[in-house]
Motif scaffolding. Sequence first.
Motif, PDB file in Angstrom:
ATOM      1  N   ALA A   1       0.844  -1.377  -0.165  1.00  0.00           N
ATOM      2  CA  ALA A   1       0.058  -0.306   0.375  1.00  0.00           C
ATOM      3  C   ALA A   1       0.594   1.581   0.325  1.00  0.00           C
ATOM      4  N   GLU A   2       2.730   1.102   0.909  1.00  0.00           N
ATOM      5  CA  GLU A   2       2.764   2.174   0.365  1.00  0.00           C
ATOM      6  C   GLU A   2       3.952   2.952  -1.036  1.00  0.00           C
ATOM      7  N   GLY A   3       3.475   0.939  -1.652  1.00  0.00           N
ATOM      8  CA  GLY A   3       4.226   1.776  -2.456  1.00  0.00           C
ATOM      9  C   GLY A   3       3.288   2.754  -3.912  1.00  0.00           C
ATOM     10  N   ILE A   4       2.242   1.933  -3.189  1.00  0.00           N
ATOM     11  CA  ILE A   4       0.803   2.230  -4.617  1.00  0.00           C
ATOM     12  C   ILE A   4       0.609   4.126  -3.902  1.00  0.00           C
ATOM     13  N   LEU A   5       0.896   4.626  -2.917  1.00  0.00           N
ATOM     14  CA  LEU A   5       0.501   5.289  -2.213  1.00  0.00           C
ATOM     15  C   LEU A   5       1.955   6.265  -3.017  1.00  0.00           C
ATOM     16  N   ARG A   6       2.875   6.084  -3.213  1.00  0.00           N
ATOM     17  CA  ARG A   6       4.056   6.239  -3.948  1.00  0.00           C
ATOM     18  C   ARG A   6       4.549   6.627  -5.416  1.00  0.00           C
ATOM     19  N   GLU A   7       4.179   5.407  -5.952  1.00  0.00           N
ATOM     20  CA  GLU A   7       3.893   5.979  -7.566  1.00  0.00           C
ATOM     21  C   GLU A   7       2.648   5.872  -8.095  1.00  0.00           C
ATOM     22  N   TRP A   8       1.613   5.739  -7.788  1.00  0.00           N
ATOM     23  CA  TRP A   8       0.325   6.892  -8.243  1.00  0.00           C
ATOM     24  C   TRP A   8      -0.480   7.208  -7.804  1.00  0.00           C
ATOM     25  N   GLY A   9       0.816   8.135  -6.456  1.00  0.00           N
ATOM     26  CA  GLY A   9      -0.176   8.899  -5.975  1.00  0.00           C
ATOM     27  C   GLY A   9      -0.593   8.719  -4.241  1.00  0.00           C
ATOM     28  N   TRP A  10      -1.235  10.456  -3.017  1.00  0.00           N
ATOM     29  CA  TRP A  10      -1.695  10.184  -2.313  1.00  0.00           C
ATOM     30  C   TRP A  10      -3.115  11.631  -2.626  1.00  0.00           C
ATOM     31  N   GLN A  11      -4.241  10.809  -2.606  1.00  0.00           N
ATOM     32  CA  GLN A  11      -5.452  12.311  -2.519  1.00  0.00           C
ATOM     33  C   GLN A  11      -6.093  11.867  -1.225  1.00  0.00           C
ATOM     34  N   GLN A  12      -6.460  13.300  -0.776  1.00  0.00           N
ATOM     35  CA  GLN A  12      -7.087  13.385   0.018  1.00  0.00           C
ATOM     36  C   GLN A  12      -8.819  14.184   0.163  1.00  0.00           C
ATOM     37  N   GLN A  13      -9.249  13.426  -1.305  1.00  0.00           N
ATOM     38  CA  GLN A  13     -10.619  13.378  -1.389  1.00  0.00           C
ATOM     39  C   GLN A  13     -11.338  12.952  -0.800  1.00  0.00           C
ATOM     40  N   PRO A  14     -12.181  13.616   0.154  1.00  0.00           N
ATOM     41  CA  PRO A  14     -13.317  12.872   0.834  1.00  0.00           C
ATOM     42  C   PRO A  14     -14.202  11.286   0.340  1.00  0.00           C
ATOM     43  N   HIS A  15     -14.548  10.572   0.831  1.00  0.00           N
ATOM     44  CA  HIS A  15     -15.028   9.846   0.349  1.00  0.00           C
ATOM     45  C   HIS A  15     -14.557   9.106  -1.652  1.00  0.00           C
ATOM     46  N   HIS A  16     -13.170   9.016  -1.192  1.00  0.00           N
ATOM     47  CA  HIS A  16     -13.056   8.618  -2.453  1.00  0.00           C
ATOM     48  C   HIS A  16     -12.105   7.320  -1.793  1.00  0.00           C
ATOM     49  N   LEU A  17     -12.146   6.216  -3.111  1.00  0.00           N
ATOM     50  CA  LEU A  17     -11.081   5.678  -3.038  1.00  0.00           C
ATOM     51  C   LEU A  17      -9.967   6.047  -3.720  1.00  0.00           C
ATOM     52  N   ARG A  18     -10.502   6.689  -4.767  1.00  0.00           N
ATOM     53  CA  ARG A  18      -9.120   7.299  -5.690  1.00  0.00           C
ATOM     54  C   ARG A  18      -9.636   8.688  -6.112  1.00  0.00           C
ATOM     55  N   ASN A  19      -8.779   8.600  -7.088  1.00  0.00           N
ATOM     56  CA  ASN A  19      -8.905  10.240  -7.527  1.00  0.00           C
ATOM     57  C   ASN A  19      -8.824   9.401  -9.386  1.00  0.00           C
ATOM     58  N   ARG A  20      -9.193  10.778 -10.431  1.00  0.00           N
ATOM     59  CA  ARG A  20      -9.415  10.300 -11.697  1.00  0.00           C
ATOM     60  C   ARG A  20      -7.907  10.004 -12.620  1.00  0.00           C
ATOM     61  N   ARG A  21      -7.006  10.602 -11.651  1.00  0.00           N
ATOM     62  CA  ARG A  21      -5.744  10.166 -11.721  1.00  0.00           C
ATOM     63  C   ARG A  21      -4.944   8.734 -11.069  1.00  0.00           C
ATOM     64  N   GLY A  22      -5.931   8.708 -10.881  1.00  0.00           N
ATOM     65  CA  GLY A  22      -5.206   7.275 -10.401  1.00  0.00           C
ATOM     66  C   GLY A  22      -4.860   7.396  -8.677  1.00  0.00           C
ATOM     67  N   ALA A  23      -4.921   8.100  -8.416  1.00  0.00           N
ATOM     68  CA  ALA A  23      -4.349   8.592  -7.285  1.00  0.00           C
ATOM     69  C   ALA A  23      -5.523   8.189  -5.731  1.00  0.00           C
ATOM     70  N   ARG A  24      -4.549   7.110  -4.578  1.00  0.00           N
ATOM     71  CA  ARG A  24      -5.478   6.333  -3.566  1.00  0.00           C
ATOM     72  C   ARG A  24      -5.646   7.520  -2.297  1.00  0.00           C
ATOM     73  N   CYS A  25      -6.366   7.617  -1.778  1.00  0.00           N
ATOM     74  CA  CYS A  25      -6.641   7.007  -0.234  1.00  0.00           C
ATOM     75  C   CYS A  25      -5.327   6.247   0.540  1.00  0.00           C
ATOM     76  N   VAL A  26      -5.283   6.416   2.042  1.00  0.00           N
ATOM     77  CA  VAL A  26      -4.607   5.294   3.008  1.00  0.00           C
ATOM     78  C   VAL A  26      -5.644   3.715   2.502  1.00  0.00           C
ATOM     79  N   CYS A  27      -7.061   4.089   2.968  1.00  0.00           N
ATOM     80  CA  CYS A  27      -7.424   3.118   2.763  1.00  0.00           C
ATOM     81  C   CYS A  27      -7.662   2.585   1.489  1.00  0.00           C
ATOM     82  N   GLY A  28      -7.844   3.413  -0.177  1.00  0.00           N
ATOM     83  CA  GLY A  28      -8.151   2.866  -1.157  1.00  0.00           C
ATOM     84  C   GLY A  28      -7.039   2.180  -2.246  1.00  0.00           C
ATOM     85  N   ALA A  29      -5.161   2.442  -0.748  1.00  0.00           N
ATOM     86  CA  ALA A  29      -4.051   1.815  -1.518  1.00  0.00           C
ATOM     87  C   ALA A  29      -3.920   0.583  -0.790  1.00  0.00           C
TER      88      ALA A  29
END
Length: 126
Positions: free
Chosen positions: A27-55
């Motif tokens: 999950a840490e690797g996913i956050l580092r490579e795909w990006g981290w996002q803070q959008q409420p109630h979304h596991l990922r954004n349009r670019r593919g960045a994830r929140c912690v739970c999404g990762a």
Amino acid sequence: MSLSATLCGPEYARRLDHPPSVQLHVAEGILREWGWQQQPHHLRNRRGARCVCGAICAAVALGVGSEHAAHRAAGHVLHVLRDRGWPHLIGDWNQQPGRTPQQAYGKPSKPESRRPAPGRSPTTTS
């Protein structure tokens, strides 16, 4: 080492249920490579960045562990957050204003307030 290099080894293909530590590492690797996002109630954004739970969920989707192991990994994250004084859910922590990607990766950029362990008094410096 890239995330794809980590997941390509034969040991990952043969093992369904990885311990939470492996899922959190991926999950840490996913956050580092795909990006981290803070959008409420979304596991990922349009670019593919994830929140912690999404990762953590993405790690399962990539074949690293099971949903049960993901719940255990999330439980570990909650335990760490509780130890750092955060009383709410992971998603609330993730979307907190001022949160940094380094904190989401598990490497806080500045110390968060910590409660003393049960039975111990806070240390003081003079």
